[in-house]
Write an enzyme that holds these catalytic residues in place. Sequence first.
Site, mmCIF file in Angstrom:
data_model
loop_
_atom_site.group_PDB
_atom_site.id
_atom_site.type_symbol
_atom_site.label_atom_id
_atom_site.label_comp_id
_atom_site.label_asym_id
_atom_site.label_seq_id
_atom_site.Cartn_x
_atom_site.Cartn_y
_atom_site.Cartn_z
ATOM 1 N N THR A 33 0.862 -1.185 0.000
ATOM 2 C CA THR A 33 0.000 0.000 0.000
ATOM 3 C C THR A 33 0.895 1.230 0.000
ATOM 4 O O THR A 33 1.610 1.486 0.981
ATOM 5 C CB THR A 33 -0.904 0.024 1.246
ATOM 6 O OG1 THR A 33 -1.660 -1.188 1.273
ATOM 7 C CG2 THR A 33 -1.857 1.212 1.210
ATOM 8 N N LYS A 57 -7.383 1.917 -2.908
ATOM 9 C CA LYS A 57 -6.953 1.390 -1.604
ATOM 10 C C LYS A 57 -6.980 2.498 -0.539
ATOM 11 O O LYS A 57 -7.276 2.246 0.630
ATOM 12 C CB LYS A 57 -5.543 0.790 -1.750
ATOM 13 C CG LYS A 57 -4.888 0.339 -0.471
ATOM 14 C CD LYS A 57 -5.440 -0.949 0.122
ATOM 15 C CE LYS A 57 -4.844 -1.186 1.503
ATOM 16 N NZ LYS A 57 -4.932 -2.482 2.037
ATOM 17 N N LYS A 65 0.888 5.249 8.150
ATOM 18 C CA LYS A 65 1.483 5.597 6.855
ATOM 19 C C LYS A 65 0.389 5.765 5.791
ATOM 20 O O LYS A 65 0.393 6.708 5.003
ATOM 21 C CB LYS A 65 2.474 4.478 6.492
ATOM 22 C CG LYS A 65 3.046 4.445 5.112
ATOM 23 C CD LYS A 65 2.462 3.386 4.173
ATOM 24 C CE LYS A 65 2.334 1.976 4.614
ATOM 25 N NZ LYS A 65 1.692 1.053 3.705
HETATM 26 P P1 NAP Z 1 5.312 -6.538 7.442
HETATM 27 O O1 NAP Z 1 4.875 -7.794 8.061
HETATM 28 O O2 NAP Z 1 5.914 -5.468 8.264
HETATM 29 O O3 NAP Z 1 6.335 -6.926 6.252
HETATM 30 C C1 NAP Z 1 6.988 -5.943 5.500
HETATM 31 C C2 NAP Z 1 7.873 -6.640 4.474
HETATM 32 O O4 NAP Z 1 8.513 -5.634 3.667
HETATM 33 C C3 NAP Z 1 8.995 -7.458 5.125
HETATM 34 O O5 NAP Z 1 9.218 -8.605 4.342
HETATM 35 C C4 NAP Z 1 10.188 -6.488 5.048
HETATM 36 O O6 NAP Z 1 11.430 -7.125 5.045
HETATM 37 C C5 NAP Z 1 9.926 -5.877 3.684
HETATM 38 N N1 NAP Z 1 10.626 -4.605 3.486
HETATM 39 C C6 NAP Z 1 10.384 -3.424 4.093
HETATM 40 N N2 NAP Z 1 11.216 -2.482 3.639
HETATM 41 C C7 NAP Z 1 12.003 -3.073 2.712
HETATM 42 C C8 NAP Z 1 13.063 -2.632 1.893
HETATM 43 N N3 NAP Z 1 13.480 -1.360 1.905
HETATM 44 N N4 NAP Z 1 13.650 -3.525 1.062
HETATM 45 C C9 NAP Z 1 13.246 -4.803 1.039
HETATM 46 N N5 NAP Z 1 12.256 -5.301 1.794
HETATM 47 C C10 NAP Z 1 11.643 -4.441 2.632
HETATM 48 O O7 NAP Z 1 4.120 -5.812 6.652
HETATM 49 P P2 NAP Z 1 2.819 -6.469 5.980
HETATM 50 O O8 NAP Z 1 1.715 -6.424 6.963
HETATM 51 O O9 NAP Z 1 3.177 -7.720 5.273
HETATM 52 O O10 NAP Z 1 2.489 -5.299 4.911
HETATM 53 C C11 NAP Z 1 3.179 -5.196 3.686
HETATM 54 C C12 NAP Z 1 2.439 -4.188 2.815
HETATM 55 O O11 NAP Z 1 1.097 -4.637 2.611
HETATM 56 C C13 NAP Z 1 2.351 -2.793 3.445
HETATM 57 O O12 NAP Z 1 2.437 -1.806 2.444
HETATM 58 C C14 NAP Z 1 0.966 -2.807 4.091
HETATM 59 O O13 NAP Z 1 0.450 -1.502 4.231
HETATM 60 C C15 NAP Z 1 0.191 -3.659 3.111
HETATM 61 N N6 NAP Z 1 -0.984 -4.358 3.643
HETATM 62 C C16 NAP Z 1 -0.958 -4.965 4.870
HETATM 63 C C17 NAP Z 1 -2.102 -5.631 5.322
HETATM 64 C C18 NAP Z 1 -2.149 -6.324 6.672
HETATM 65 O O14 NAP Z 1 -3.259 -6.616 7.150
HETATM 66 N N7 NAP Z 1 -1.026 -6.641 7.285
HETATM 67 C C19 NAP Z 1 -3.247 -5.687 4.530
HETATM 68 C C20 NAP Z 1 -3.221 -5.099 3.276
HETATM 69 C C21 NAP Z 1 -2.086 -4.437 2.848
HETATM 70 P P3 NAP Z 1 12.132 -7.550 6.449
HETATM 71 O O15 NAP Z 1 11.602 -8.895 6.785
HETATM 72 O O16 NAP Z 1 13.585 -7.545 6.152
HETATM 73 O O17 NAP Z 1 11.758 -6.477 7.470
#
Ligand code: NAP
Length: 294
Positions: free
Chosen positions: A93, A168, A236
Site C-alpha cells: 500500500t 486502496k 502511513k
Molecule cells: P510486514 O509484516 O511489516 O512486512 C513488511 C515486508 O517488507 C517485510 O518482508 C520487510 O522485510 C519488507 N521490506 C520493508 N522495507 C524493505 C526494503 N526497503 N527492502 C526490502 N524489503 C523491505 O508488513 P505487511 O503487513 O506484510 O504489509 C506489507 C504491505 O502490505 C504494506 O504496504 C501494508 O500496508 C500492506 N498491507 C498490509 C495488510 C495487513 O493486514 N497486514 C493488509 C493489506 C495491505 P524484512 O523482513 O527484512 O523487514
Amino acid sequence: MKVGVIGLGAMGGHMALNFHKAGFLHAIWNRTPGKAKSIVEKTGVKISETPSQLAGECELIVTCVSRDKDVLEIIQSISVAIKPDTVVADTSTVSSETARQAAAIMQDKQVYFLDCPVSGGVEGAKKGTLAMMVGGNEKVLERVRPTLSAIAANIAYIGPTGSGQACKAVNQLMAAGINQAVTESLAFGLAMGLDMDKVVDIVATGAAGNWFLDHRGKTMLAGAYHPGFKLSLHHKDLQICQVMLQNVSKAALPMIEMTLIHYQRLMDEGFGNEDISALFRLKKRQLETVAKES
Ligand code: NAP
C-alpha cells in the site's frame, strides 16, 4: 507462469505459499533472510540471492514491502536484470504517485507495472481470498489474472496506473472509521459493565456487524494486539490519504486527522508494531479517566 515474490512479511509470506499451492512459485527473496528460510522449508522453492536475480528468472514478480521508499528501492534494484515483457504486480500500500514512478522506471525496460494493493488482512492473505484493486494496463491484468487468482478471490480493474492505490486509500480511510467506531463502542460497552463477549456475539449478527468486529473484537477485549495489520503501517496509509486530499481540496477530514493523532500517541508509547485494534487501549483509557474525574 513463473512467479517470484519479494517481501515475505505478514502478507507476502502467505502470498508466496498460495502461489506455491497453485504451482506458480519459482523464487522468493526477503531482506531479512530468516523469513525466506521458513518458506523454503514449507515449499522447497529457491531463495534468490538478490531481487535482481529473482527478476531475471520470473515472468510475474509480486512485491509486498512496507512503504513508498521501499517499493522504489526494490523497483530500482530489479530494473537491472528484468527482461522485457515481464509483469510486476506491487501489492504494497503506497501512494498513486509512487505507483506512477515505479511504472515509469519499468516502462523504460519494456516491463509492465500494475499497482495491485490488497485488502482482507492477514486472514485473507492466508486463505488466498484477498480483494485486489488494480491500476495499469487492463490487457496486462487479464494476462496475469489467472495467476493472481491464487492470492485474491476478487480482482477489480480500477483504471490507469495509480488508480489501484487511490482505491486502496478509500479502503484505508474507511478502515480508520471502522476502527474508531468498533474500539470506541466496545470501550463504551465495557464502561457500562456489560458481558462483552455476549455483546460482540449479538452485535456481530445485526446491522453494525463488520469484518473488524468479527476478527478483532474478542482479541482486543482480551488485551491481545498481535498484528494483523501494524498500526504504524495504517498511520502511513492515512498520511497518504492526507496528501491525496491536499492535492484536490483545502478541506481536512476529521477521520484522517483524529486517527493520525491517536495512532501517533500510541506509536510514541511504543505500540506501533501492534495491530491497529490497539486503538482500544486509548479508548478504554479515555473512558476510565473520565469516570475517575466525575
Ligand atoms: P510486514 O509484516 O511489516 O512486512 C513488511 C515486508 O517488507 C517485510 O518482508 C520487510 O522485510 C519488507 N521490506 C520493508 N522495507 C524493505 C526494503 N526497503 N527492502 C526490502 N524489503 C523491505 O508488513 P505487511 O503487513 O506484510 O504489509 C506489507 C504491505 O502490505 C504494506 O504496504 C501494508 O500496508 C500492506 N498491507 C498490509 C495488510 C495487513 O493486514 N497486514 C493488509 C493489506 C495491505 P524484512 O523482513 O527484512 O523487514
